[in-house]
Motif scaffolding. Structure first.
Motif, PDB file in Angstrom:
ATOM      1  N   ALA A  93       0.834  -1.203   0.000  1.00  0.00           N
ATOM      2  CA  ALA A  93       0.000   0.000   0.000  1.00  0.00           C
ATOM      3  C   ALA A  93       0.869   1.254   0.000  1.00  0.00           C
ATOM      4  O   ALA A  93       0.570   2.241  -0.699  1.00  0.00           O
ATOM      5  CB  ALA A  93      -0.923  -0.007   1.218  1.00  0.00           C
ATOM      6  N   ALA A 144      -5.889  -2.980   8.204  1.00  0.00           N
ATOM      7  CA  ALA A 144      -6.437  -1.917   7.352  1.00  0.00           C
ATOM      8  C   ALA A 144      -5.905  -0.550   7.763  1.00  0.00           C
ATOM      9  O   ALA A 144      -5.545   0.281   6.919  1.00  0.00           O
ATOM     10  CB  ALA A 144      -7.965  -1.925   7.417  1.00  0.00           C
ATOM     11  N   THR A 181      -3.467   1.906   5.635  1.00  0.00           N
ATOM     12  CA  THR A 181      -3.901   3.266   5.327  1.00  0.00           C
ATOM     13  C   THR A 181      -2.821   4.282   5.689  1.00  0.00           C
ATOM     14  O   THR A 181      -2.477   5.158   4.882  1.00  0.00           O
ATOM     15  CB  THR A 181      -5.201   3.604   6.080  1.00  0.00           C
ATOM     16  OG1 THR A 181      -6.230   2.703   5.665  1.00  0.00           O
ATOM     17  CG2 THR A 181      -5.636   5.031   5.796  1.00  0.00           C
TER      18      THR A 181
END
Length: 400
Positions: free
Chosen positions: A260, A310, A314
């Motif tokens: 990510a 998560a 992020t």
């Protein structure tokens, strides 16, 4: 006849992806690798420093090879050296690990000057920041592949199998750009000496540094890049290990957060490169980005123990968006500030100093982890140094 800039961008982007994929696969498998060798987890910082030092060696002494062989050939040679480096890890000893990290760094070395030389000769000036940024987007994209491919393969089949996949991918990609060599290497100098006396001569060593005097903005721009490199180097080297060791994530979850971070960097490099072209003030854009990146790293460092994957992904993405997307704008500025015939030397000189940030950052970070007994002090320190350097170089860059 000059190759279309689209083909030139495609070739440089592909090889940037591969160079990064190879380099970033080392920290991704670090928790397994250091464990199997009985090393402390923070030892990956020292390996990352050795990796960056290998790149510095090429940037300092690789100019004659780039001039003699051409940028496309040197990108191919770099991919082959990286493949050899990863295969060396299979020996499973500490000396092999050090040699592998060094070869990976040398293999990455051709990417900045060779890519800049190709794009400076082919990119339309009005879109230069965007095109350089698209090429540099290949660096975090390679990191995405490392997080999404290397981590799962290593978890399922062992780190040796993961490194074999990486090495095979590099060799196939090197063959894929062979068709562009005749056009993109047309300006190479076949008569340039690459003997030891020429490669290690004082003139060769001095050329990249001498090019930094071609513009008064190059040195402050380079200092800002060094500071960014320290942040990016530490994030890339330690994120996976930090999330596993200190925040309780599994290797696959940490690899997802790492992906990510890298994926956000891909999007940001293109978006912020486009924005730099539109504003016409690339240096101002970099200064603003430096301040925002320092804050983002501090927020990422505040991730609580036991946080959800998560949330980790992020915050990692936010940090990657602003702290790992400066490279293309910076390289485009270096190419813009000097005459075309000096782009390779200026890029090598500036990037050489920048890579000292990649060397120093992880090494200092590892020392701070050991000295402080935790990860908090190093994370805060790496963010604050970026904020301070951004403020210090702002007057010089804004005057330009």
């Amino acid at each position: 006849m000059r190759a279309p800039w689209v083909a030139a961008l495609g070739a440089t982007l592909l090889m940037q992806v591969i160079a990064s994929f190879m380099a970033q696969s080392l920290p991704v498998v670090a928790p397994l690798l250091t464990g199997s060798l009985g090393l402390a987890s923070e030892a990956i910082g020292n390996l990352s420093a050795i990796n960056a030092f290998g790149t510095v060696l090429f940037l300092a002494f690789g100019g004659p090879f780039l001039a003699r062989l051409g940028p496309v050939r040197m990108l191919q040679v770099g991919a082959a050296l990286s493949a050899v480096g990863l295969l060396t890890l299979a020996v499973g000893t500490m000396p092999a690990l050090v040699l592998a990290a060094l070869l990976l760094g040398i293999g990455y070395g051709p990417s900045p000057p060779a890519g800049s030389r190709i794009l400076a000769a082919t990119a339309p000036p009005s879109h230069r920041s965007l095109i350089f940024s698209v090429k540099q987007a290949g660096a975090p994209l390679g990191g995405v592949l490392a997080g999404l491919v290397t981590a799962p393969v290593a978890s399922a089949y062992g780190w040796g199998a993961a490194l074999l996949v990486c090495a095979a991918t590099a060799l196939v990609s090197a063959l894929a750009i062979q068709g562009l060599r005749q056009e993109l290497d047309a300006e190479r100098d076949p008569a340039r000496s690459i003997g030891l006396r020429s490669v290690f001569s004082p003139k060769t060593l001095a050329a990249p540094y001498a090019a930094l005097r071609l513009s008064p903005a190059l040195l402050p721009l380079t200092l800002l890049a060094v500071s960014f490199a320290m942040v990016q180097g530490c994030l890339f080297a330690f994120t996976v290990t930090w999330l596993v060791e200190a925040r309780g994530l599994t290797l696959v979850q940490a690899g997802g957060a790492f992906a990510a971070m890298q994926g956000a960097g891909v999007v940001a490099r293109i978006l912020l490169g486009w924005l730099a072209d539109r504003t016409g003030r690339p240096s101002l854009n970099l200064l603003v980005q430096g301040g925002v990146a320092a804050v983002a790293v501090l927020v990422f460092a505040s991730l609580p123990v036991g946080a959800s994957p998560a949330l980790a992904a992020t915050l990692a993405a936010v940090a990657g968006f602003v702290a790992a997307s400066w490279n293309g704008i910076y390289l485009a500025e270096v190419a813009r500030l000097v005459p075309r015939e000096h782009v390779s030397d200026a890029t090598s000189g500036s990037t050489l100093l920048t890579f000292l940030g990649y060397v120093a950052g992880p090494a200092i970070f590892a020392l701070l982890v050991a000295a402080s007994g935790g990860w908090g002090v190093p994370m805060v320190a790496v963010a604050l140094q970026l904020a301070v350097v951004t403020a210090l170089v702002a007057p010089a860059l804004l005057r330009r």
